[in-house]
Design a protein around this motif. Sequence first.
Motif, mmCIF file in Angstrom:
data_model
loop_
_atom_site.group_PDB
_atom_site.id
_atom_site.type_symbol
_atom_site.label_atom_id
_atom_site.label_comp_id
_atom_site.label_asym_id
_atom_site.label_seq_id
_atom_site.Cartn_x
_atom_site.Cartn_y
_atom_site.Cartn_z
ATOM 1 N N GLY A 82 -7.648 3.805 4.666
ATOM 2 C CA GLY A 82 -6.609 4.432 3.875
ATOM 3 C C GLY A 82 -7.239 5.353 2.855
ATOM 4 N N TRP A 83 -6.454 5.731 1.834
ATOM 5 C CA TRP A 83 -7.039 6.534 0.772
ATOM 6 C C TRP A 83 -6.765 5.902 -0.586
ATOM 7 C CZ3 TRP A 83 -3.317 7.857 -2.573
ATOM 8 C CH2 TRP A 83 -2.080 8.329 -2.140
ATOM 9 N N TRP A 84 -7.613 6.277 -1.532
ATOM 10 C CA TRP A 84 -7.499 5.856 -2.925
ATOM 11 C C TRP A 84 -7.510 7.106 -3.772
ATOM 12 C CZ3 TRP A 84 -9.539 2.945 0.814
ATOM 13 C CH2 TRP A 84 -9.350 1.575 0.780
ATOM 14 N N LEU A 85 -6.900 7.021 -4.938
ATOM 15 C CA LEU A 85 -6.948 8.166 -5.843
ATOM 16 C C LEU A 85 -7.283 7.712 -7.251
ATOM 17 C CD1 LEU A 85 -4.348 9.011 -8.002
ATOM 18 C CD2 LEU A 85 -3.152 8.683 -5.876
ATOM 19 N N LEU A 86 -7.995 8.548 -7.909
ATOM 20 C CA LEU A 86 -8.217 8.475 -9.344
ATOM 21 C C LEU A 86 -8.065 9.918 -9.786
ATOM 22 C CD1 LEU A 86 -8.837 6.545 -11.650
ATOM 23 C CD2 LEU A 86 -11.261 7.096 -11.367
ATOM 24 N N TYR B 30 -3.443 3.953 -4.283
ATOM 25 C CA TYR B 30 -4.030 3.598 -2.990
ATOM 26 C C TYR B 30 -2.930 3.556 -1.954
ATOM 27 C CZ TYR B 30 -2.766 -0.475 -5.722
ATOM 28 O OH TYR B 30 -2.122 -1.326 -6.588
ATOM 29 N N ARG B 31 -3.310 3.846 -0.719
ATOM 30 C CA ARG B 31 -2.385 3.795 0.413
ATOM 31 C C ARG B 31 -3.212 3.344 1.611
ATOM 32 N NH1 ARG B 31 1.096 9.088 1.405
ATOM 33 N NH2 ARG B 31 1.741 8.479 -0.690
ATOM 34 N N LEU B 32 -2.901 2.170 2.162
ATOM 35 C CA LEU B 32 -3.689 1.601 3.260
ATOM 36 C C LEU B 32 -2.865 1.415 4.521
ATOM 37 C CD1 LEU B 32 -5.337 0.806 0.677
ATOM 38 C CD2 LEU B 32 -6.033 -1.210 1.924
ATOM 39 N N ALA C 5 5.911 -5.741 -4.460
ATOM 40 C CA ALA C 5 5.163 -6.911 -4.941
ATOM 41 C C ALA C 5 3.684 -6.847 -4.582
ATOM 42 C CB ALA C 5 5.777 -8.192 -4.372
ATOM 43 N N GLY C 6 3.342 -6.320 -3.415
ATOM 44 C CA GLY C 6 1.945 -6.243 -3.008
ATOM 45 C C GLY C 6 1.130 -5.352 -3.931
ATOM 46 N N SER C 7 1.637 -4.189 -4.215
ATOM 47 C CA SER C 7 0.925 -3.257 -5.087
ATOM 48 C C SER C 7 0.857 -3.792 -6.518
ATOM 49 C CB SER C 7 1.606 -1.888 -5.059
ATOM 50 O OG SER C 7 0.788 -0.927 -5.674
ATOM 51 N N ARG C 8 1.925 -4.410 -6.966
ATOM 52 C CA ARG C 8 1.922 -4.995 -8.315
ATOM 53 C C ARG C 8 0.887 -6.107 -8.420
ATOM 54 N NH1 ARG C 8 7.818 -5.868 -10.790
ATOM 55 N NH2 ARG C 8 6.493 -6.136 -12.607
ATOM 56 N N ALA C 9 0.725 -6.888 -7.370
ATOM 57 C CA ALA C 9 -0.272 -7.963 -7.368
ATOM 58 C C ALA C 9 -1.685 -7.392 -7.468
ATOM 59 C CB ALA C 9 -0.130 -8.819 -6.119
ATOM 60 N N VAL C 10 -1.937 -6.298 -6.767
ATOM 61 C CA VAL C 10 -3.252 -5.652 -6.852
ATOM 62 C C VAL C 10 -3.506 -5.187 -8.285
ATOM 63 C CG1 VAL C 10 -4.612 -3.639 -6.124
ATOM 64 C CG2 VAL C 10 -3.342 -4.973 -4.426
ATOM 65 N N MET C 11 -2.532 -4.546 -8.898
ATOM 66 C CA MET C 11 -2.695 -4.055 -10.269
ATOM 67 C C MET C 11 -2.994 -5.194 -11.235
ATOM 68 S SD MET C 11 0.352 -1.259 -10.390
ATOM 69 C CE MET C 11 0.584 -0.124 -9.027
ATOM 70 N N SER C 12 -2.266 -6.271 -11.111
ATOM 71 C CA SER C 12 -2.498 -7.431 -11.987
ATOM 72 C C SER C 12 -3.872 -8.041 -11.737
ATOM 73 C CB SER C 12 -1.416 -8.487 -11.769
ATOM 74 O OG SER C 12 -0.176 -8.001 -12.211
ATOM 75 N N ARG C 13 -4.244 -8.158 -10.476
ATOM 76 C CA ARG C 13 -5.543 -8.736 -10.120
ATOM 77 C C ARG C 13 -6.692 -7.941 -10.737
ATOM 78 N NH1 ARG C 13 -7.939 -9.069 -4.022
ATOM 79 N NH2 ARG C 13 -9.943 -9.945 -4.586
#
Length: 183
Positions: free
Chosen positions: A76-80, A95-97, A136-144
Motif C-alpha cells: 500500500g502507500w503511506w503519507l507524511l 496510510y492505505r493498504l 475503527a481499524g484506522s483509529r486503532a492504528v492511530m491510538s496504538r
Amino acid sequence: MIQCTLQTSRLVLIPLAHEHLEYEVTLDASPGVMRYLGAGSPRDRSVVEKHHQERLDVARDGLGFWAGFLEAEFVGWWLLAPADDDARGQAELGYRLKPDFWRQGLAAEGAAALLAYGFDDVGLTQIFAETMTVNAGSRAVMSRLGLTYLGTRDEGIAGPIPGSDQGNVDYAITRDHWAAGAR
C-alpha cells in the motif's frame, strides 16, 4: 531535503514515483480499500492517474508519499505530507493498504517509521491524522502509535457507509510526546 527510502523490520517504504502508478490503480479499485474514503466507491483509472500526480506534487522538504513493499509485494502507500495550511513543523500522517495486508500490524509499522522519520530527521513538531469516526481499524492504528484523540468534527453526511453521518475524528502527536515514549 530529499525524501528518503525507509526500512522497517518487514517493510521497505520507497518515495512514490511514476513507476508505482499501476499499484495505485489496483489499490484504489478495491471497494474495501475505498470504503471510508469519499463516496466509498472504487476509482477508475483516470481518477487514480489524477490523484497519482497530485500525490507526486505533494513531495517537498523530505515529506510526501511512500509506496510500501513486503519483500517484493506491494502492500500500500503511506503519507507524511506537509499541512495544507503550510503550518511550519506540522504534517499529516496517512496510510492505505491492500486488504490482504490488513490486521497484520503493517499499517502501524510503516506509520511508526514515518513518525520517527518526521520527528527525528525532518524536525517536525506535530503530526496529525484523521479518519471517519466509524473507521475503527484506522483509529486503532492511530491510538496504538500514541496519537491523541482530539475530537470529532463535522456532522458527516448520511451515505452508503453505516455511521458516515458521525463525522470525522482528528488525532495528533507532538515531538515531545513521541520522545517521551509514545512509541
